[in-house]
Scaffold this motif. Structure first.
Motif, mmCIF file in Angstrom:
data_model
loop_
_atom_site.group_PDB
_atom_site.id
_atom_site.type_symbol
_atom_site.label_atom_id
_atom_site.label_comp_id
_atom_site.label_asym_id
_atom_site.label_seq_id
_atom_site.Cartn_x
_atom_site.Cartn_y
_atom_site.Cartn_z
ATOM 1 N N LYS A 16 0.829 -1.208 0.000
ATOM 2 C CA LYS A 16 0.000 0.000 0.000
ATOM 3 C C LYS A 16 0.864 1.259 0.000
ATOM 4 O O LYS A 16 0.602 2.213 -0.734
ATOM 5 N N LEU A 17 1.918 1.260 0.815
ATOM 6 C CA LEU A 17 2.823 2.410 0.857
ATOM 7 C C LEU A 17 3.608 2.545 -0.447
ATOM 8 O O LEU A 17 3.831 3.658 -0.941
ATOM 9 N N ILE A 18 4.027 1.424 -1.006
ATOM 10 C CA ILE A 18 4.766 1.455 -2.264
ATOM 11 C C ILE A 18 3.876 2.001 -3.379
ATOM 12 O O ILE A 18 4.316 2.817 -4.202
ATOM 13 N N ASP A 19 2.614 1.592 -3.400
ATOM 14 C CA ASP A 19 1.671 2.117 -4.393
ATOM 15 C C ASP A 19 1.437 3.611 -4.188
ATOM 16 O O ASP A 19 1.299 4.363 -5.157
ATOM 17 N N THR A 20 1.387 4.047 -2.944
ATOM 18 C CA THR A 20 1.243 5.475 -2.657
ATOM 19 C C THR A 20 2.426 6.255 -3.214
ATOM 20 O O THR A 20 2.254 7.316 -3.813
ATOM 21 N N LEU A 21 3.611 5.713 -3.033
ATOM 22 C CA LEU A 21 4.820 6.393 -3.481
ATOM 23 C C LEU A 21 4.906 6.463 -5.001
ATOM 24 O O LEU A 21 5.194 7.514 -5.574
ATOM 25 N N PHE A 22 4.659 5.348 -5.681
ATOM 26 C CA PHE A 22 4.868 5.300 -7.122
ATOM 27 C C PHE A 22 3.611 5.521 -7.956
ATOM 28 O O PHE A 22 3.708 5.832 -9.130
ATOM 29 N N GLN A 95 5.534 12.097 7.750
ATOM 30 C CA GLN A 95 6.298 10.895 7.412
ATOM 31 C C GLN A 95 6.826 11.061 5.990
ATOM 32 O O GLN A 95 6.158 11.618 5.122
ATOM 33 N N LEU A 96 8.016 10.558 5.753
ATOM 34 C CA LEU A 96 8.624 10.606 4.429
ATOM 35 C C LEU A 96 8.783 9.178 3.919
ATOM 36 O O LEU A 96 9.397 8.344 4.588
ATOM 37 N N LEU A 97 8.196 8.907 2.761
ATOM 38 C CA LEU A 97 8.404 7.628 2.076
ATOM 39 C C LEU A 97 9.457 7.868 1.020
ATOM 40 O O LEU A 97 9.324 8.780 0.202
#
Length: 128
Positions: A16-22, A95-97
């Motif tokens: 979920k976080l990876i999808d948010t980032l990319f 927070q920083l991804l």
């Protein structure tokens, strides 16, 4: 004091976080060859680390797994030693991804990798 290793909560493992980032379109990117940094700032949930990182070394760039793992270790170690640059730039509730992507077809000495990672982190800290 610098922690002896990256904590599990500092590593980005959630899809979920990876999808948010990319996938979001709101992320920013900057490069310092042989690395590209992709990052996004968001609200921090309770219990999350202020900075979560992901290191990617494509098989297309470096063929052997041993060599890819070495590059990932170099990037993670450089981040670990200088992560205070980003921690100090973030507000309490942010927070920083962050993803580091390797762009070169060859190895670099550890001090070169470290200088590139630190340079990217300093530029990010200025923008935050």
């Amino acid at each position: 004091m610098i922690a002896p290793c990256l904590k599990k909560r500092e590593r980005m493992v959630s899809q979920k976080l990876i999808d948010t980032l990319f996938g979001g379109g709101c992320s920013q990117s900057m490069a310092a060859f042989p690395l590209r940094a992709v990052y996004i700032k968001k609200e921090r949930a309770q219990g999350d680390a202020p900075v979560q990182i992901l290191v990617s070394v494509p098989k297309k760039r470096i063929k052997h797994a041993v060599d890819r793992n070495r590059v990932k270790r170099q990037v993670r170690e450089a981040f670990r030693q200088h992560k205070q640059l980003l921690y100090e730039a973030l507000a309490e509730h942010e927070q920083l991804l962050l993803a580091f992507i390797w762009l070169s077809d060859e190895h670099r000495p550890s001090r070169d990798v470290e200088s590139r990672v630190v340079g990217l982190m300093q530029r990010m800290a200025e923008k935050l």
